[in-house]
Write a protein that holds these residues in place. Structure first.
Motif, mmCIF file in Angstrom:
data_model
loop_
_atom_site.group_PDB
_atom_site.id
_atom_site.type_symbol
_atom_site.label_atom_id
_atom_site.label_comp_id
_atom_site.label_asym_id
_atom_site.label_seq_id
_atom_site.Cartn_x
_atom_site.Cartn_y
_atom_site.Cartn_z
ATOM 1 N N THR A 204 0.844 -1.189 0.000
ATOM 2 C CA THR A 204 0.000 0.000 0.000
ATOM 3 C C THR A 204 0.883 1.243 0.000
ATOM 4 O O THR A 204 2.001 1.228 0.518
ATOM 5 C CB THR A 204 -0.938 0.051 1.218
ATOM 6 N N ARG A 205 0.369 2.310 -0.601
ATOM 7 C CA ARG A 205 1.090 3.587 -0.647
ATOM 8 C C ARG A 205 0.125 4.715 -0.321
ATOM 9 O O ARG A 205 -1.013 4.711 -0.794
ATOM 10 C CB ARG A 205 1.716 3.810 -2.019
ATOM 11 N N LEU A 206 0.594 5.659 0.459
ATOM 12 C CA LEU A 206 -0.174 6.865 0.725
ATOM 13 C C LEU A 206 0.733 8.049 0.469
ATOM 14 O O LEU A 206 1.780 8.199 1.103
ATOM 15 C CB LEU A 206 -0.712 6.886 2.160
ATOM 16 N N SER A 207 0.357 8.878 -0.510
ATOM 17 C CA SER A 207 1.153 10.053 -0.880
ATOM 18 C C SER A 207 0.470 11.303 -0.362
ATOM 19 O O SER A 207 -0.691 11.564 -0.676
ATOM 20 C CB SER A 207 1.305 10.122 -2.404
ATOM 21 N N ASP A 208 1.198 12.065 0.422
ATOM 22 C CA ASP A 208 0.635 13.249 1.062
ATOM 23 C C ASP A 208 1.573 14.429 0.847
ATOM 24 O O ASP A 208 2.581 14.562 1.535
ATOM 25 C CB ASP A 208 0.428 12.979 2.558
ATOM 26 N N GLY A 209 1.254 15.262 -0.136
ATOM 27 C CA GLY A 209 2.063 16.453 -0.391
ATOM 28 C C GLY A 209 3.514 16.155 -0.685
ATOM 29 O O GLY A 209 4.404 16.837 -0.195
ATOM 30 N N GLY A 210 3.771 15.110 -1.460
ATOM 31 C CA GLY A 210 5.143 14.765 -1.822
ATOM 32 C C GLY A 210 5.786 13.758 -0.887
ATOM 33 O O GLY A 210 6.838 13.202 -1.198
ATOM 34 N N ILE A 211 5.184 13.519 0.271
ATOM 35 C CA ILE A 211 5.689 12.520 1.216
ATOM 36 C C ILE A 211 4.937 11.219 0.981
ATOM 37 O O ILE A 211 3.704 11.193 0.972
ATOM 38 C CB ILE A 211 5.505 12.991 2.672
ATOM 39 N N ASP B 124 -3.857 17.321 -2.478
ATOM 40 C CA ASP B 124 -4.469 16.028 -2.744
ATOM 41 C C ASP B 124 -3.718 14.942 -1.986
ATOM 42 O O ASP B 124 -2.476 14.925 -1.968
ATOM 43 C CB ASP B 124 -4.449 15.701 -4.241
ATOM 44 N N VAL B 125 -4.474 14.052 -1.365
ATOM 45 C CA VAL B 125 -3.901 12.877 -0.704
ATOM 46 C C VAL B 125 -4.278 11.664 -1.545
ATOM 47 O O VAL B 125 -5.451 11.466 -1.862
ATOM 48 C CB VAL B 125 -4.428 12.726 0.733
ATOM 49 N N GLU B 126 -3.288 10.878 -1.922
ATOM 50 C CA GLU B 126 -3.518 9.725 -2.788
ATOM 51 C C GLU B 126 -3.232 8.433 -2.039
ATOM 52 O O GLU B 126 -2.249 8.326 -1.309
ATOM 53 C CB GLU B 126 -2.645 9.818 -4.042
ATOM 54 N N MET B 127 -4.116 7.438 -2.235
ATOM 55 C CA MET B 127 -3.976 6.131 -1.611
ATOM 56 C C MET B 127 -3.908 5.067 -2.699
ATOM 57 O O MET B 127 -4.552 5.201 -3.736
ATOM 58 C CB MET B 127 -5.173 5.829 -0.703
ATOM 59 N N ALA B 128 -3.123 3.997 -2.460
ATOM 60 C CA ALA B 128 -2.990 2.949 -3.471
ATOM 61 C C ALA B 128 -2.829 1.583 -2.815
ATOM 62 O O ALA B 128 -2.232 1.457 -1.734
ATOM 63 C CB ALA B 128 -1.799 3.230 -4.384
ATOM 64 N N PHE B 129 -3.367 0.563 -3.489
ATOM 65 C CA PHE B 129 -3.213 -0.839 -3.078
ATOM 66 C C PHE B 129 -2.784 -1.617 -4.321
ATOM 67 O O PHE B 129 -3.440 -1.535 -5.358
ATOM 68 C CB PHE B 129 -4.530 -1.395 -2.533
ATOM 69 N N ASP B 130 -1.682 -2.355 -4.229
ATOM 70 C CA ASP B 130 -1.157 -3.093 -5.381
ATOM 71 C C ASP B 130 -0.761 -4.513 -4.994
ATOM 72 O O ASP B 130 -0.101 -4.726 -3.967
ATOM 73 C CB ASP B 130 0.076 -2.384 -5.963
ATOM 74 N N GLU B 131 -1.146 -5.468 -5.853
ATOM 75 C CA GLU B 131 -0.697 -6.861 -5.695
ATOM 76 C C GLU B 131 -0.626 -7.475 -7.086
ATOM 77 O O GLU B 131 -1.631 -7.530 -7.806
ATOM 78 C CB GLU B 131 -1.667 -7.637 -4.795
ATOM 79 N N HIS B 132 0.570 -7.948 -7.480
ATOM 80 C CA HIS B 132 0.798 -8.405 -8.857
ATOM 81 C C HIS B 132 1.484 -9.767 -8.876
ATOM 82 O O HIS B 132 2.350 -10.012 -9.716
ATOM 83 C CB HIS B 132 1.682 -7.402 -9.629
ATOM 84 N N GLN B 133 1.124 -10.683 -7.977
ATOM 85 C CA GLN B 133 1.877 -11.928 -7.866
ATOM 86 C C GLN B 133 1.110 -13.180 -8.280
ATOM 87 O O GLN B 133 1.707 -14.253 -8.364
ATOM 88 C CB GLN B 133 2.364 -12.118 -6.422
ATOM 89 N N SER B 134 -0.197 -13.081 -8.489
ATOM 90 C CA SER B 134 -0.959 -14.287 -8.817
ATOM 91 C C SER B 134 -2.290 -13.895 -9.452
ATOM 92 O O SER B 134 -2.704 -12.730 -9.387
ATOM 93 C CB SER B 134 -1.215 -15.117 -7.551
#
Length: 263
Positions: free
Chosen positions: A177-184, A238-248
Motif C-alpha cells: 500500500t502507498r499513501l502520498s501526502d504532499g510529496g511525502i 491532494d492525498v492519494e492512496m494505493a493498493f497493489d498486488e501483482h503476484q498471482s
C-alpha cells in the motif's frame, strides 16, 4: 421577569456554553442527570456547536433522500448513523459520532482500478456501487481526496473496504500500500486481504512480525489500513492512496471503496 426567572435563564445560558465546549457523548450524559439538564443538553444551541460549519452545504449537495429531523441533535445523530450520498452517489459522507469530525467513503466507481472498464475482469451491479473482481493478475486500486474537505487539526486513516466471495482465490498474497501526502510517500508491505492457509503437516501459517491482516467491521465488510496522514489548518492538497498486488491470478474480491476517517 422576576429575579428567580432571570437567574434561571442565566444559569441555562451558562450551562449551554459549558456543554458546547464538551463533546456529544458528554452532552448526552448530561441530559440524563435531570429534566433541567435535559432541556439544555438537547437544545439546538448546544448541538449546533457539534455540527461541522459547512453541514448545510453538504446536505444541499446530497443525491440521497432528504434528511428528516426535528432538532439539531437529531440531525447530528442522523449524519453520524446514515451516509449522505454525494457526487452521483459515488462518494458518501458521515460524521464520526464520537468526535463530530468528517468521514468520507470513496466508492468503487470513484476509484481508479486497473481494467475496471473491461467486463472480462470486473463486474458491476450485483452489489450496489461495488466492483466485483472476475479475474486479474494485476490488481491496482487508487483513490484521491482533497485535504481541504476534511476536518482540520486531525489525523486521518485510510482503509480499503471489501468483501470476498465463497469461491475467491489468490487473495492470500502479500500486497503493498502507498499513501502520498504532499510529496511525502508512506509505503507499507506485507498487507494481506486474506490470511494465508496453513501448509504442511504442522499446520503452521507462515507469518512475519510486520504482516498486516484485515479486520471485520460492524457492517459486515472487511477493511485493511492503507496509511494515515495529518490534516492541518490551511492545508489544500491532494492525498492519494494505493493498493497493489501483482503476484498471482485473483478472483472473488468485492470492493466497496476507500474510507477516510479520523484516528
Amino acid at each position: 421577569m422576576d429575579e428567580a426567572a432571570s437567574m434561571s435563564v442565566l444559569l441555562e445560558g451558562c450551562l449551554s456554553d459549558v456543554l458546547s465546549l464538551t463533546s456529544p457523548r458528554d452532552a448526552c450524559r448530561a441530559a440524563s442527570i435531570s429534566k433541567g439538564f435535559n432541556s439544555v443538553a438537547d437544545s439546538d444551541a448546544v448541538w449546533e456547536q457539534f455540527l461541522i460549519p459547512d453541514y448545510r452545504e453538504i446536505i444541499a449537495e446530497a443525491v440521497s433522500a432528504p434528511l428528516v429531523f426535528g432538532s439539531k441533535k437529531q440531525l447530528y445523530l442522523c449524519l453520524s448513523d446514515y451516509p449522505v450520498l454525494l457526487d452521483r452517489g459515488y462518494m458518501s459522507f458521515q460524521l464520526d459520532k464520537e468526535s463530530g469530525k468528517k468521514c468520507y467513503m470513496l466508492g468503487a466507481k470513484e476509484l481508479s482500478i486497473a481494467w475496471q472498464g473491461d467486463t472480462r475482469y470486473w463486474e458491476w451491479g450485483h452489489v450496489p456501487e461495488a466492483g466485483i473482481l472476475i479475474e486479474v493478475w494485476w490488481l491496482s486500486i487508487r483513490g484521491k481526496i482533497a485535504s481541504v474537505i476534511l476536518s482540520q487539526k486531525s489525523t486521518y486513516v485510510a482503509y480499503l473496504v471489501f468483501r470476498t466471495t465463497g469461491d475467491s482465490r489468490g487473495l492470500a498474497m502479500p500486497a503493498t500500500t502507498r499513501l502520498s501526502d504532499g510529496g511525502i510517500q508512506m509505503v507499507t508491505e506485507n498487507i494481506y486481504l486474506r490470511r494465508p492457509r496453513a501448509s504442511g503437516r504442522t499446520g503452521h501459517v507462515p507469518q512475519q512480525e510486520n504482516d498486516e491482516f484485515p479486520r471485520r467491521r460492524k457492517d459486515g465488510w472487511m477493511e485493511i489500513k492503507l496509511g494515515e496522514f495529518e490534516c492541518n489548518e490551511g492545508d489544500d492538497r491532494d492525498v492519494e492512496m494505493a493498493f497493489d498486488e501483482h503476484q498471482s491470478w485473483k478472483t472473488g474480491l468485492i470492493v466497496e471503496g476507500i474510507e477516510l476517517r479520523p484516528k
